[in-house]
Design a protein around this motif. Structure first.
Motif, PDB file in Angstrom:
ATOM      1  N   SER A 212       0.832  -1.209   0.000  1.00  8.86           N
ATOM      2  CA  SER A 212       0.000   0.000   0.000  1.00  8.86           C
ATOM      3  C   SER A 212       0.867   1.259   0.000  1.00  8.86           C
ATOM      4  CB  SER A 212      -0.933   0.001   1.209  1.00  8.86           C
ATOM      5  OG  SER A 212      -1.792  -1.118   1.149  1.00  8.86           O
ATOM      6  N   TYR A 224      -4.926   3.165   3.116  1.00 14.47           N
ATOM      7  CA  TYR A 224      -4.537   2.899   4.502  1.00 14.47           C
ATOM      8  C   TYR A 224      -3.237   2.092   4.596  1.00 14.47           C
ATOM      9  CZ  TYR A 224      -5.047   1.185   9.314  1.00 14.47           C
ATOM     10  OH  TYR A 224      -4.851   0.868  10.629  1.00 14.47           O
ATOM     11  N   THR A 232      -4.770  -4.104   4.456  1.00 15.02           N
ATOM     12  CA  THR A 232      -5.591  -3.971   3.251  1.00 15.02           C
ATOM     13  C   THR A 232      -6.407  -5.230   3.028  1.00 15.02           C
ATOM     14  OG1 THR A 232      -3.819  -2.690   2.255  1.00 15.02           O
ATOM     15  CG2 THR A 232      -5.524  -3.518   0.766  1.00 15.02           C
ATOM     16  N   ASP A 252      -3.962  -2.380  -5.707  1.00 16.66           N
ATOM     17  CA  ASP A 252      -3.387  -2.799  -4.426  1.00 16.66           C
ATOM     18  C   ASP A 252      -4.271  -3.940  -3.923  1.00 16.66           C
ATOM     19  OD1 ASP A 252      -1.977  -2.872  -2.051  1.00 16.66           O
ATOM     20  OD2 ASP A 252      -3.118  -1.255  -1.116  1.00 16.66           O
TER      21      ASP A 252
HETATM   22 MG   LIG Z   1      -1.861  -2.888   2.348  1.00 10.47          MG
END
Ligand SMILES: [Mg+2]
Ligand SMILES: Nc1nc2c(ncn2[C@@H]2O[C@H](COP(=O)(O)OP(=O)(O)OP(=O)(O)O)[C@@H](O)[C@H]2O)c(=O)[nH]1
Length: 385
Positions: A212, A224, A232, A252
């Motif tokens: 991320s 985040y 995530t 992501d």
């Molecule tokens: Mg992540």
């Protein structure tokens, strides 16, 4: 699974050493998992055995030690660094008169806490029910007795159990149906992306590797980021533009872990499919981790399980700022970029990632004979300098 009235439940970790070489790392990972689940770790009970005990997983002596430790530390839950059979879990809960979670249960709990999107929540619920359905056997009523106290004898009987099983099956079927519809929608989105000739790239890797952070750097977004496992859960996709290239959709994705519970891999099929359908995978690795080779293996294992092992992969060795390594890139025997050393945190070496994306895109264009001019023009999405 765990209640958190004003803080994490007090927990004792239980870990047995069966002589595996990565024992210490696996215990360290359990600690991180427990913290990520919001538990308050009060003690760790360890032991050595040649193989698990059939009844309690640990031996009787160790079970007594665990019971005493839980009482002394006022702990409500015992978390095992292993997968317990339904009967072992049941026997332990009876013996300890406290809740018992295994590694899979802990991971499922973290996922349940993190799920944000409608799809994510459905996927987690499906995984939990699948996990539960293997545990819903005669004799599970000890949990009823735990809450009930005097007067509750035996808990719900066979009929209730049958009813529960049927309800569980109906619910599982309903969830599968809903998820299948969402999967179809995703497929439509993906096909329209393919038609517009946008290269799709997925960030994959072990949990906490820095996917991320890299995603945010490349797309200038605010996904985040946290020093916790499975920060995530939902796939986020953003379009980005690379100099001398066309647009790229970067996704992501959820992180992987050793022994990712099978129910989760299955339930998260649609989300993980993003990786299967990608034109390129950026496999992000925490290069400073002592366990990085094992982590790379585990990620590749899950990738092959979901059928993404055929997608071209670039290994992104991240977090070089913690090691003193220099940023750089390596090529394979075909001249393709296969390894990049970066720090997503400081931004060192990020131009190598963009270079890899641009080169791969060029290859794709050459392969398909598509003119670069057919690419869409930059829109409001984040442009990358
Ligand atoms: Mg992540
Ligand atoms: N020192 C250093 N820390 C980093 C770097 N990249 C990420 N981190 C830190 O590592 C932790 C995990 O980063 P994330 O980007 O959330 O990792 P992730 O791979 O997305 O993790 P999950 O979503 O949990 O699978 C955070 O505390 C980051 O600040 C880096 O290059 N150097």
């Amino acid at each position: 699974m765990f209640d958190r009235p004003g803080g994490g439940d007090a927990a004792v970790l239980v870990s047995l050493d069966f002589g595996e070489p990565d024992y210490e790392e696996s215990l360290q990972e359990l600690r991180q998992l427990a913290i990520s689940a919001g538990l308050d770790i009060r003690a760790t009970v360890e032991g050595k055995r040649p193989k698990p005990d059939a009844k309690y997983f640990v031996g009787t002596g160790k079970a007594e030690e665990l019971s005493a430790t839980m009482k002394a530390t006022e702990s409500l839950v015992a978390v095992f660094n292993h997968d317990l059979s339904p009967s072992q879990q049941r026997n332990l809960e009876r013996f300890l008169e406290r809740r018992v979670a295994d590694r899979t249960g802990l991971i499922l709990d973290i996922f349940a806490q993190r799920a944000q999107s409608h799809e994510g929540k459905l996927q987690v619920e499906l995984a939990q029910l699948e996990h539960l359905s293997t545990r819903l056997v005669r004799g599970w009523t000890h949990l009823e007795r735990q809450k009930g106290g005097i007067g509750v004898r035996g808990g719900p009987g066979e009929t209730q159990l049958e009813l529960d099983r049927r309800m569980l099956r109906v619910r599982i079927k309903g969830l599968r149906g809903k998820l299948a519809k969402l999967k179809q929608q995703r497929g439509i989105q993906r096909r329209s992306r393919k038609r517009s000739q946008v290269m799709s790239v997925s960030l994959v890797g072990y949990t906490n590797a820095g996917k991320s952070t890299l995603f945010n750097r490349l797309t200038q977004s605010g996904v985040y980021v946290a020093d916790q496992l499975f920060a995530t859960l939902d796939t986020t996709s953003r379009k980005l533009f690379i100099p001398e290239g066309g647009p790229v959709v970067l996704s992501d994705t959820v992180g992987f872990i050793k022994h990712l519970p099978h129910a989760l891999v299955e339930a998260f099929g649609a989300t993980l499919e993003e990786a299967v359908q990608a034109d390129l995978l950026l496999h992000v690795v925490d290069v400073a981790s002592t366990n990085r080779d094992e982590q790379i293996l585990q990620v590749n294992c899950v990738l092959s399980e979901i059928g993404a092992d055929q997608v071209h992969q670039v290994l992104v060795l991240n977090q070089i700022d913690r090691t003193g390594m220099e940023p750089g890139l390596e090529r394979d025997e075909y001249g393709r970029i296969c390894k990049i050393r970066v720090s997503a945190k400081t931004g060192d070496g990020l131009h190598f990632v963009r270079q890899a994306l641009a080169e791969h895109q060029r290859r794709l264009i050459e392969q398909s004979g598509i003119e670069k001019t057919s690419f869409e023009q930059p829109s409001q999405s984040s442009a990358v300098a």
